[in-house]
Design a protein around this motif. Structure first.
Motif: not given
Length: 182
Positions: A59-71
């Motif tokens: 669920s944390f990853c669903k909230k991460v900005k797409v095309d970011s390093k975290e994604h």
């Protein structure tokens, strides 16, 4: 014969006597910061349950900005629906055991997928402290696109002129700490 054995013993012990290489601070920086950020969101009960950690990280990853390093990290770990692998267990189990994020990323996740530690944040460019004439056109174009300005020029001088025109909107002026009131 004895000399040969002594020489061989010395040669075999040299690698153990050498100091460990200091770790590069940027090595796995995206992973470490993301795992620490995620771990801060967990409650005390959730930190001890592997299933809750896995569910929480997804669920944390669903909230991460797409095309970011975290994604991209979420993709590599397997926390996204589009992920090709599923290595989230290599994150959730050690996190539940209380292992620090540095060790999880640099040892466990790195063994699973070395690309995880290749992710690095881009260093911000200090516009006030750099000579724009020395930057590449690619970097000048990136500065303008990061600011949301149009960047479809033909020559480097046009990019530099445009950056200087809009610089005041996006960059705080350098502080005059050396100047003192008389």
């Amino acid at each position: 014969m004895q000399r040969l054995l002594i020489l061989l013993a010395i040669l075999l012990t040299i690698p153990f006597l050498q100091a460990k290489k200091p770790l590069d601070e940027q090595h796995c920086e995206v992973c470490i910061k993301t795992v620490n950020k995620f771990a801060e969101t967990l409650s005390a009960d959730d930190k001890s349950s592997v299933e809750k950690i896995e569910k929480g990280f997804k669920s944390f990853c669903k909230k991460v900005k797409v095309d970011s390093k975290e994604h991209r990290l979420c993709y590599y770990v397997g926390a996204l629906e589009t992920s090709a692998t599923y290595a989230i267990g290599d994150l959730s189990k050690p996190l539940a055991w209380g292992i620090p994020a540095e060790k999880i990323c640099r040892e466990r996740l790195f063994k699973t997928n070395p690309q995880i530690c290749d992710l690095k944040y881009e260093k911000p460019i200090d516009i006030n402290g750099i000579d724009l004439n020395k930057l590449k056109v690619k970097d000048l174009k990136k500065i303008l696109t990061d600011w949301g300005e149009t960047a479809d020029f033909m020559e480097k001088s046009e990019y530099i002129r445009r950056i200087n025109e809009v610089k005041d909107k996006y960059v705080k002026p350098a502080s005059d700490t050396e100047k003192k009131d008389l």
